[in-house]
Design an enzyme around this catalytic site. Structure first.
Site, PDB file in Angstrom:
ATOM      1  CE  LYS A 174     102.314 114.465  13.437  1.00 54.09           C
ATOM      2  NZ  LYS A 174     101.409 114.182  12.306  1.00 54.09           N
ATOM      3  CD  GLU A 249     113.151 127.100   9.025  1.00 52.21           C
ATOM      4  OE1 GLU A 249     112.516 128.152   8.759  1.00 52.21           O
ATOM      5  OE2 GLU A 249     114.347 127.097   9.344  1.00 52.21           O
ATOM      6  CB  CYS A 283     106.913 127.814   4.026  1.00 51.74           C
ATOM      7  SG  CYS A 283     106.964 126.064   4.142  1.00 51.74           S
ATOM      8  CD  GLU A 378     101.955 130.820   6.213  1.00 57.82           C
ATOM      9  OE1 GLU A 378     101.770 130.373   7.355  1.00 57.82           O
ATOM     10  OE2 GLU A 378     102.947 130.540   5.516  1.00 57.82           O
TER      11      GLU A 378
HETATM   12  P1  ADP Z   1      99.883 122.925   8.775  1.00 57.42           P
HETATM   13  O1  ADP Z   1      99.028 124.130   8.868  1.00 57.42           O
HETATM   14  O2  ADP Z   1     100.999 123.000   7.802  1.00 57.42           O
HETATM   15  O3  ADP Z   1      99.129 121.640   8.720  1.00 57.42           O
HETATM   16  P2  ADP Z   1     100.503 122.274  11.525  1.00 57.42           P
HETATM   17  O4  ADP Z   1     101.431 123.037  12.426  1.00 57.42           O
HETATM   18  O5  ADP Z   1      99.102 122.113  11.925  1.00 57.42           O
HETATM   19  O6  ADP Z   1     100.698 122.988  10.130  1.00 57.42           O
HETATM   20  O7  ADP Z   1     101.088 120.826  11.242  1.00 57.42           O
HETATM   21  C1  ADP Z   1     102.452 120.561  10.999  1.00 57.42           C
HETATM   22  C2  ADP Z   1     102.822 119.238  11.665  1.00 57.42           C
HETATM   23  O8  ADP Z   1     102.705 119.401  13.087  1.00 57.42           O
HETATM   24  C3  ADP Z   1     101.891 118.077  11.300  1.00 57.42           C
HETATM   25  O9  ADP Z   1     102.635 116.878  11.216  1.00 57.42           O
HETATM   26  C4  ADP Z   1     100.928 118.052  12.475  1.00 57.42           C
HETATM   27  O10 ADP Z   1     100.306 116.800  12.654  1.00 57.42           O
HETATM   28  C5  ADP Z   1     101.868 118.383  13.615  1.00 57.42           C
HETATM   29  N1  ADP Z   1     101.200 118.891  14.823  1.00 57.42           N
HETATM   30  C6  ADP Z   1     100.028 119.577  14.897  1.00 57.42           C
HETATM   31  N2  ADP Z   1      99.719 119.854  16.179  1.00 57.42           N
HETATM   32  C7  ADP Z   1     100.702 119.329  16.951  1.00 57.42           C
HETATM   33  C8  ADP Z   1     100.965 119.282  18.356  1.00 57.42           C
HETATM   34  N3  ADP Z   1     100.138 119.846  19.234  1.00 57.42           N
HETATM   35  N4  ADP Z   1     102.105 118.672  18.786  1.00 57.42           N
HETATM   36  C9  ADP Z   1     102.952 118.121  17.900  1.00 57.42           C
HETATM   37  N5  ADP Z   1     102.769 118.128  16.572  1.00 57.42           N
HETATM   38  C10 ADP Z   1     101.663 118.730  16.077  1.00 57.42           C
END
Ligand code: ADP
Length: 478
Positions: A174, A249, A283, A378
């Site tokens: 995803k 990560e 990052c 961050e």
């Molecule tokens: P960023 O701040 O880099 O956007 P996120 O952790 O929000 O970091 O997003 C990183 C990835 O994790 C994206 O692909 C996002 O859609 C996915 N993501 C966000 N929330 C969830 C969740 N509850 N479960 C699984 N994947 C998630």
């Protein structure tokens, strides 16, 4: 007006999905850069079923043949680099030079892991048992899940996918919602290179629906995630509850120590490249600098000079040297971090807590307290907080006083400082006189403390360890 790119799911070898979601170009908010499908839990289920069905035959395919498919995908991406890089700029915002470099990184990663088709995958031992040999080999996990962020929208998908595939796994990935097109280009390249249907699946959509469905499915034997600490720690709980493997990560607050014996101009170049490249949205970006008194003034003079030299704008314009911030949410975060620092008594030597559209000029903040949020949290923007320290020891202690430990750097001409720093700094990657961001693709990468799951490293040969387990076989010859 540019026609929007069309991102697609890749499920069971078919490119599909309706154009449901708009992603606007951060450089031109009026322009729709990409239209993408928004996946459901049912589509994740179909993708995982396809992966389960395809994986055994993929793992049985001769290793050099698997490698050849990755090498062919690299070749396809190489031919398409100008288009892939331009689409990347339109959806993510970085400059065309940075995007072209990132596509080159994805190609290099596919070549590296493709070449492992000819590598040894185990060992042979003599045995204490007479007439017996012992061999070890690495077996694939089965079906693995990948959840990736927007900031390196093709490199990170490539550096998780390639080691998973060469190890004989099938994948369900995803990508980040903000950047669906780059992952689609990777999927199309692998598909056209001859990857059997179902071995690599991409489902676009939200983390809450698609990411969550991948993480919770018991057929997913391992999950590799790059993103925020909050989401990563939640995923870790889900995976650990069923004793599945997880690799995280997460955040960073990467510091650089500039000591009196450094070259001021060189140190400023290292900090500017680490802090401001990629609009500070790596990052591994430098976001805090500890500086000792003897070099402070000269170093800041040079840093401000370099910060003022960036030309923010549309990444597709060849004159632009800093692309826009990825989104309004991220911009709000950058602005409020800088405003918070000003409210807390910091001064800005350059930059401001405002923006022209999504163009946010580099910020150098001084008179920052070590415990102020700008020095501890961050930000993910082109913001460098400078903290005064009396000497090397105090600087090292302050740098280590952080929950994060991804990358850390020192600028010095002293071998003693360089080697002592490498020994004692708490970070997964240490840079001496080099920017904290910018990594080779063939060596281990990962953090310590809250930056990482502290289990398996990504990139290089070590990356395959996460996607495999070791089997030991005793064979009696008579
Ligand atoms: P960023 O701040 O880099 O956007 P996120 O952790 O929000 O970091 O997003 C990183 C990835 O994790 C994206 O692909 C996002 O859609 C996915 N993501 C966000 N929330 C969830 C969740 N509850 N479960 C699984 N994947 C998630």
């Amino acid at each position: 007006m540019t026609t929007p790119a069309l991102a697609k799911h890749l499920i069971g070898g078919s490119l599909l999905g309706d154009p449901e979601k708009e992603r606007r170009n951060p450089a031109h908010p009026g322009e729709v850069a990409v239209l993408s499908p928004s996946g459901s839990a049912a589509e994740v289920d179909t993708a995982i079923s396809a992966a389960v069905a395809a994986q055994p035959a993929w793992a049985r395919m001769p290793l050099p043949a698997r490698g050849a498919i990755l090498l062919k995908a690299a070749e396809i991406l190489r031919e398409r680099t100008p288009q892939v890089a331009a689409d990347l700029v339109r959806e993510e915002g970085k400059t065309i030079a940075e995007a072209t470099g990132e596509v080159g990184r994805a190609i290099g990663v596919l070549q590296f892991f493709g070449s492992l088709g000819w590598a040894s995958t185990g060992s042979i031992f003599g045995s204490a048992i007479p007439g017996t040999t012992v061999t070890t080999r690495r077996e694939p996990i089965g079906v693995v899940g990948l959840i990736t962020p927007w900031n390196f929208p093709i490199a990170i998908p490539a550096w998780k996918t390639a080691p998973a595939l060469i190890s004989g796994n099938a994948v369900v990935m995803k990508p980040a919602e903000l950047t669906p097109m780059s992952a689609t280009h990777l999927a199309v390249a692998l598909h056209e290179a001859g990857l059997p249907d179902g071995v690599f699946n991409v489902v676009h959509g939200s983390g809450r629906i698609v990411g969550d469905a991948i993480a919770r499915d018991p057929r997913i034997g391992a999950l590799s995630f790059t993103g925020s600490t909050a989401v990563g720690l939640g995923l870790e709980k889900t995976l650990q509850a069923r004793r599945a493997r997880v690799q995280l990560e997460m955040g960073g607050k990467n510091g650089v120590l500039v000591v009196d014996d450094a070259d001021a101009r060189r140190a400023a170049q290292v900090v500017a490249a680490g802090g401001f490249s990629l609009t500070g949205q790596a990052c591994t970006a430098t976001s805090r600098v500890y500086v000792t008194p003897g070099i402070r003034e000269a170093f800041l003079h040079e840093l401000v000079d370099l910060a003022g030299g960036y030309a923010p704008g549309d990444g597709l314009d060849a004159a632009t040297t800093m692309g826009p911030v990825v989104s309004e949410d991220q911009l709000r975060n950058d602005v409020s971090a800088v405003q918070g620092a000003l409210d807390g008594g910091a001064r800005l030597l350059t930059g401001a807590a405002d923006a022209d559209g999504l163009n946010f000029a580099p910020v150098v903040a001084v008179d920052v307290d070590h415990s102020a949020p700008i020095a501890t949290d961050e930000i993910f923007g082109p913001v460098v907080a400078v903290i005064d320290v009396p000497d090397y020891e105090a600087g090292l202690a302050a740098l280590n006083d952080s929950p994060y430990g991804l990358t850390a750097g020192i600028c010095t001409t002293s071998l003693k400082h360089a080697s002592d720093f490498a020994d004692r700094v708490q970070a997964g990657v240490v840079k001496v006189n080099r920017p904290t961001s910018g990594l080779d693709l063939h060596v281990p990468f990962g953090g310590v403390k809250e930056s990482s799951s502290n289990t398996f490293r990504e990139q290089g040969h070590t990356a395959t360890q996460f996607y495999t387990w070791e089997k030991t076989t005793y064979t009696g010859v008579e």
